[in-house]
Enzyme design. Structure first.
Site, mmCIF file in Angstrom:
data_model
loop_
_atom_site.group_PDB
_atom_site.id
_atom_site.type_symbol
_atom_site.label_atom_id
_atom_site.label_comp_id
_atom_site.label_asym_id
_atom_site.label_seq_id
_atom_site.Cartn_x
_atom_site.Cartn_y
_atom_site.Cartn_z
ATOM 1 N N CYS A 1 3.315 33.909 9.329
ATOM 2 C CA CYS A 1 3.787 34.696 10.470
ATOM 3 C C CYS A 1 4.395 33.840 11.580
ATOM 4 O O CYS A 1 3.991 33.925 12.735
ATOM 5 C CB CYS A 1 2.637 35.510 11.039
ATOM 6 S SG CYS A 1 1.342 34.439 11.653
ATOM 7 N N GLU B 1 0.821 -1.218 0.000
ATOM 8 C CA GLU B 1 0.000 0.000 0.000
ATOM 9 C C GLU B 1 0.856 1.270 0.000
ATOM 10 O O GLU B 1 0.874 2.018 0.962
ATOM 11 C CB GLU B 1 -0.960 -0.017 1.187
ATOM 12 C CG GLU B 1 -0.322 -0.392 2.506
ATOM 13 C CD GLU B 1 -1.318 -0.557 3.643
ATOM 14 O OE1 GLU B 1 -2.174 -1.443 3.533
ATOM 15 O OE2 GLU B 1 -1.210 0.191 4.629
ATOM 16 N N PRO B 2 1.552 1.509 -1.114
ATOM 17 C CA PRO B 2 2.427 2.687 -1.194
ATOM 18 C C PRO B 2 1.665 3.972 -1.481
ATOM 19 O O PRO B 2 0.679 3.967 -2.221
ATOM 20 C CB PRO B 2 3.318 2.351 -2.391
ATOM 21 C CG PRO B 2 2.430 1.532 -3.278
ATOM 22 C CD PRO B 2 1.571 0.715 -2.357
ATOM 23 N N TYR C 1 8.730 17.815 9.809
ATOM 24 C CA TYR C 1 9.630 16.663 10.009
ATOM 25 C C TYR C 1 11.094 17.021 9.735
ATOM 26 O O TYR C 1 11.913 16.101 9.607
ATOM 27 C CB TYR C 1 9.273 15.529 9.031
ATOM 28 C CG TYR C 1 7.809 15.213 8.897
ATOM 29 C CD1 TYR C 1 7.108 14.579 9.922
ATOM 30 C CD2 TYR C 1 7.118 15.537 7.731
ATOM 31 C CE1 TYR C 1 5.764 14.270 9.778
ATOM 32 C CE2 TYR C 1 5.777 15.225 7.580
ATOM 33 C CZ TYR C 1 5.107 14.600 8.618
ATOM 34 O OH TYR C 1 3.783 14.298 8.456
ATOM 35 N N TYR D 1 2.228 14.133 0.202
ATOM 36 C CA TYR D 1 2.055 14.883 1.448
ATOM 37 C C TYR D 1 2.385 16.368 1.254
ATOM 38 O O TYR D 1 2.859 17.026 2.166
ATOM 39 C CB TYR D 1 2.896 14.241 2.574
ATOM 40 C CG TYR D 1 2.633 12.762 2.694
ATOM 41 C CD1 TYR D 1 1.419 12.310 3.179
ATOM 42 C CD2 TYR D 1 3.566 11.818 2.255
ATOM 43 C CE1 TYR D 1 1.135 10.947 3.243
ATOM 44 C CE2 TYR D 1 3.293 10.451 2.313
ATOM 45 C CZ TYR D 1 2.075 10.035 2.813
ATOM 46 O OH TYR D 1 1.800 8.700 2.866
HETATM 47 N N1 LLP Z 1 -0.733 2.673 4.698
HETATM 48 C C1 LLP Z 1 -1.012 3.255 5.868
HETATM 49 C C2 LLP Z 1 -1.902 2.582 6.807
HETATM 50 C C3 LLP Z 1 -0.457 4.500 6.175
HETATM 51 O O1 LLP Z 1 -0.740 5.075 7.329
HETATM 52 C C4 LLP Z 1 0.391 5.141 5.237
HETATM 53 C C5 LLP Z 1 0.993 6.427 5.536
HETATM 54 C C6 LLP Z 1 0.631 4.484 4.006
HETATM 55 C C7 LLP Z 1 0.065 3.254 3.780
HETATM 56 C C8 LLP Z 1 1.459 5.087 2.923
HETATM 57 O O2 LLP Z 1 2.765 5.298 3.324
HETATM 58 P P1 LLP Z 1 3.860 5.773 2.254
HETATM 59 O O3 LLP Z 1 4.014 4.685 1.230
HETATM 60 O O4 LLP Z 1 3.379 7.033 1.653
HETATM 61 O O5 LLP Z 1 5.102 5.983 3.049
HETATM 62 N N2 LLP Z 1 3.145 13.021 6.143
HETATM 63 C C9 LLP Z 1 4.324 12.186 6.231
HETATM 64 C C10 LLP Z 1 4.054 10.752 5.893
HETATM 65 C C11 LLP Z 1 2.888 10.175 6.678
HETATM 66 C C12 LLP Z 1 2.574 8.757 6.332
HETATM 67 C C13 LLP Z 1 1.328 8.327 6.987
HETATM 68 N N3 LLP Z 1 0.913 7.007 6.654
HETATM 69 C C14 LLP Z 1 5.419 12.772 5.349
HETATM 70 O O6 LLP Z 1 5.188 13.811 4.729
HETATM 71 O O7 LLP Z 1 6.528 12.266 5.293
#
Ligand code: LLP
Length: 418
Positions: free
Chosen positions: A346, A274-275, A317, A375
């Site tokens: 601000c 699930e990317p 982050y 994001y």
């Molecule tokens: N599945 C679940 C249950 C998740 O919570 C997430 C991300 C993903 C899949 C997808 O993850 P990815 O493949 O995108 O790494 N805002 C943060 C990242 C938060 C990720 C939250 N969950 C950032 O900007 O780095």
């Protein structure tokens, strides 16, 4: 127009038949630009990750939920995840059938479960407490649960979503309780999923967690799927030639583990990943304008319209995004210097790049923030009553198309009871 510092976008011909100045002239700034070809390429990378016939890639649209982008992802044969009723709704609008959507719930209300149950999507619960709530609402129903396999990964502790210090998933020692609740409400456990965290560049933790989830999955006879999660990282330091995640190596190892597990299990059940980030991050460059330049007590500030209402990752982050420079005239940059690139919000923390060494930046330059597709817009806000930006797709034929208009002042007041 001059590309002063643009190694990455020039190599990829990112802007197709147009360029940053034409784009902002037409659509304004700040502006999220997306490249369709790159988006499609990244979908294909992950579809080919594992050699196993029943393998699906669920796009996790929290990373970017622009409807046009979801439609492209869908056209590449990916399925979808949802983290909220709103994401279920968007997926349905993009054309997904309910059974193609996995709702990975977290601390949801009865109403939210009921919405998902009525929509007919697959549902994963995040705790024994929520499994009980689900059982009461939908006795005899199909369900899956999110495992916390005890191993986490991620670019920051805030996004490490498995292991000892996170709210997510059911820990391995609680499996006997899961079994009891399943029996009590006559539920059918059709899947187990996990997501250990966001952004890994080295696949050790992912492989270890895969071993853990498979050892738990073995205890349930009637599974339809196992979902190994997302988190696949992308190189944010492209200007310094950071290598990509070795998908060939990871995919090869996963293929071996999965094929031998399936043999033992006796059924070719579905394996999912699930990317989010890997699919969309690199397909976007965020454009912003340099409105002011000043030096305050020996620090040079490049003042732009790229406030953290537009892209919050560096502030939230300490994330790094490479920056490119585009110029509307022939004046060259004669030196390199260290600067803070800041926005128009601000708060002193409103810094998109801190102490960054770059060719000299001039007023009216356009900056391109690389790898901003994941994001980025999805975490943008109206803080300071700023308008959220527009989004433009550079289509496969190289021509731009507006895929979300910029907010207007009307959008700022539309929910008031005027
Ligand atoms: N599945 C679940 C249950 C998740 O919570 C997430 C991300 C993903 C899949 C997808 O993850 P990815 O493949 O995108 O790494 N805002 C943060 C990242 C938060 C990720 C939250 N969950 C950032 O900007 O780095």
């Amino acid at each position: 127009m001059n590309y002063i510092y643009s190694k990455v976008s020039s190599e990829k011909k990112f802007f197709g038949k147009t360029d940053p100045f034409q784009l902002i002239e037409k659509y304004g700034t700040p502006l999220y630009t997306y490249n369709e070809n790159i988006l499609r390429l990244r979908c294909r990378d992950l579809k080919g990750l594992i050699s196993y016939s029943n393998f699906t890639v669920n796009y996790s649209l929290k990373a970017n939920s622009n409807l046009e982008l979801i439609k492209i992802v869908r056209s590449e044969g990916l399925r979808a995840d949802a983290m909220s009723p709103g994401e279920i709704y968007l997926n349905r609008m993009a054309g997904y059938k309910p059974e193609e959507i996995l709702y990975i719930s977290n601390n949801v209300s009865e109403d939210e479960f009921s919405y998902a149950i009525n929509e007919g999507v697959k549902i994963s619960v995040d705790s024994v407490s929520q499994l009980t709530m689900f059982g009461k609402l939908n006795p005899g129903g199909k369900v899956s649960f999110r495992l916390n396999p005890g191993v986490g990964a991620g670019h920051h502790e805030k996004v490490t979503t498995a292991g000892q210090k996170t709210k997510f998933g059911i820990e391995m020692s609680s499996i006997p309780e899961v079994k009891k609740i399943i029996e009590k409400y006559n539920l059918r456990l059709i899947g187990i999923n996990q997501h250990i965290g966001s952004l890994f560049m080295d696949s050790e933790a992912y492989l270890k967690s895969t071993g853990n989830i498979l050892s738990i999955a073995r205890q349930f006879d009637d599974l339809e799927f196992v979902d190994l999660g997302g988190g696949f990282g992308i190189p944010y330091n492209k200007q310094s030639d950071q290598p990509r995640l070795d998908l060939k190596d990871l995919g090869g190892k996963l293929t071996k583990v999965i094929n031998s597990w399936v043999k033992e299990y006796g059924k070719d059940i579905e394996f999912k990943i699930e990317p989010g980030r890997y699919i969309v991050a690199e397909s976007s460059i965020l454009l912003g304008k340099v409105n002011a330049i000043k030096t305050n007590y020996n620090i040079k500030y490049i003042g732009t319209d790229l406030g953290f209402n537009v892209l919050i990752r560096p502030v939230m982050y300490d994330s790094h995004h490479d920056i490119e420079i585009y110029r509307g005239n022939d004046i060259p940059s004669l030196k390199e210097e260290n600067v803070n690139i800041v926005g128009n919000i601000c708060e002193t923390g409103d810094i998109i790049a801190k102490d960054r060494k770059l060719p000299e930046i001039l007023e009216n330059d356009i900056l391109g923030v690389l790898d901003s597709g994941a994001y980025g817009y999805s975490m943008s806000s109206n803080y300071n009553s700023r308008l959220r930006p527009a989004e433009v797709l550079i289509q496969a034929d190289g021509n731009p198309r507006l895929i979300r208009r910029r907010d207007t002042f009307d959008d700022l007041v539309k929910n008031f009871m005027l």
